[in-house]
Design an enzyme around this catalytic site. Sequence first.
Site, PDB file in Angstrom:
ATOM      1  N   TYR A 149       0.836  -1.207   0.000  1.00 11.05           N
ATOM      2  CA  TYR A 149       0.000   0.000   0.000  1.00 11.05           C
ATOM      3  C   TYR A 149       0.871   1.257   0.000  1.00 11.05           C
ATOM      4  CZ  TYR A 149      -3.554   3.439   1.259  1.00 11.05           C
ATOM      5  OH  TYR A 149      -4.385   4.543   1.279  1.00 11.05           O
ATOM      6  N   ARG A 156       1.033   6.972  -6.683  1.00 12.04           N
ATOM      7  CA  ARG A 156      -0.169   7.800  -6.801  1.00 12.04           C
ATOM      8  C   ARG A 156       0.137   9.251  -6.443  1.00 12.04           C
ATOM      9  NH1 ARG A 156      -5.425   6.552  -3.083  1.00 12.04           N
ATOM     10  NH2 ARG A 156      -3.792   6.553  -1.490  1.00 12.04           N
ATOM     11  N   TYR A 210      -0.363  13.093   6.338  1.00 15.21           N
ATOM     12  CA  TYR A 210       0.175  12.076   7.240  1.00 15.21           C
ATOM     13  C   TYR A 210       1.699  12.170   7.305  1.00 15.21           C
ATOM     14  CZ  TYR A 210      -4.183   9.351   7.784  1.00 15.21           C
ATOM     15  OH  TYR A 210      -5.446   8.928   8.106  1.00 15.21           O
ATOM     16  N   ARG A 223     -11.544  13.216   2.681  1.00 13.09           N
ATOM     17  CA  ARG A 223     -12.438  12.365   3.471  1.00 13.09           C
ATOM     18  C   ARG A 223     -13.818  12.229   2.832  1.00 13.09           C
ATOM     19  NH1 ARG A 223      -8.981   9.512   6.597  1.00 13.09           N
ATOM     20  NH2 ARG A 223      -7.472  10.919   7.585  1.00 13.09           N
ATOM     21  N   GLU A 329     -13.556  -0.953   7.896  1.00  8.48           N
ATOM     22  CA  GLU A 329     -13.590   0.306   7.146  1.00  8.48           C
ATOM     23  C   GLU A 329     -14.947   0.386   6.460  1.00  8.48           C
ATOM     24  OE1 GLU A 329     -10.066   1.503   5.016  1.00  8.48           O
ATOM     25  OE2 GLU A 329     -11.238   2.008   3.253  1.00  8.48           O
TER      26      GLU A 329
END
Length: 335
Positions: A149, A156, A210, A223, A329
Amino acid sequence: MPSFVDLRNSPSEIRPNIKFEQQGEHSDTQNILARVAFEKNGFAPELHKGVPTLGVPMTTETEPGFQEVFAASGPVVAGREGNLVYAVDGRHLFCAVQVVERDVYRDAARIAYDSAFELATRLGYPNILRMWNLVGGIIDDNADGVEIYRDFCAGRSEAFALWSGRILHIPAATGIGTRGNGVYLYFISGRADAEVHHLENPRQTPAYHYPESYGPKAPSFARATFADGILYISGTASIIGDETVHKGDISGQVDVTLENIATLISTENLGKVRPEGGYTLQDLDLIKVYVSRPEDIPFVRSRCKEVFSPDARVVYLNVDICRPDLLVEIEAIVQ
C-alpha cells in the site's frame, strides 16, 4: 451477503446515479455509464456490449457477487485507450485501469494514474469526484520490503503532484485490499465547471498530511466529496488524528468509525458547503463495509443494522484493510 434491489429510479440530468445489483441482474445497457462486478475472480477492464466493465476479486466461494452500476445522465460514448477503458455522457467520465501484479508498484501506479489523468483532462473532465483503489496484497511487502500500500501510494502521490493545477483537486477515495493480485483502479469525474467540494474531518488529520511514518508519500484522498447533490464518503476507519485507536477491539473500532462518519457528514461540517445542512447515518446508502477478520462480520453486521436505515443497500466484504491494525472500514454515498 444481503440481497439488493435497484435504487429509486430518479436520475437527473446531472447526477451520475449509482446502484447495486444482484448477481444476474442486468440494467438496460443504453442507460449505463459503467459496471463494476464484485466476485470471486476478477478480470481486466473491458468494453462489454459497449459498457466499461471490470471484475474485482472481492468475494469468497460461498458469497454471491454483486455489481456496482453507474447510470448515465445522457447519451454515452465509450472507448479504450491502451489499458484504459472509459465512457462519457456529457457530464461525467468513468475510467478504469488494471495494474497487473509486479514486484514493485510505484512506477506502474504513477504511469496508470498519469494515463488516466491525461485522458480525463483531454476529454474535459478534470474534476475527479470519487476514486476506488483495490489493491491485492495491500499489507504485504513488495520485493524491496516496502508494504504494497505504501509502495502504491508513492506512485499515486507522484502522479497527483505531476498533474497539480490540471487535475483540480484530490477527491474522496477508498484504498482497500482484494482477494486477488494486482491493482484495480476506477473513478468518476466531472467537467471543469462542476461545483465540487472536497471535505476533511475535524477528528482526523488530512490523509495527504500524514507523517512519513506512514510511508514515503502520504495517501492522496479527501475524506469526502460533495458534487452534483451527491455526497461521496471515503473509506473511513478507526483513526483519530493519524493514529489507529482501539487496536484489536472490533467493537471500539466500529464505534469510532461510525462516529467519524457522523462528524464528517454533520451540519457543523457538511453544512459549510451544503445550504440544507448535513446528514445522519440514517441517510447513508450504497454502503460497503470491509472487515478484515471473518469472525467479526456477524457483530459488525448487527451493529450496522442498528444505525443504518433498513432501506440502505449494504454489503460486507472480508478483505484486508490498508493498515494491519485496522479491523473495519466503511464507505457510503448519499444521493
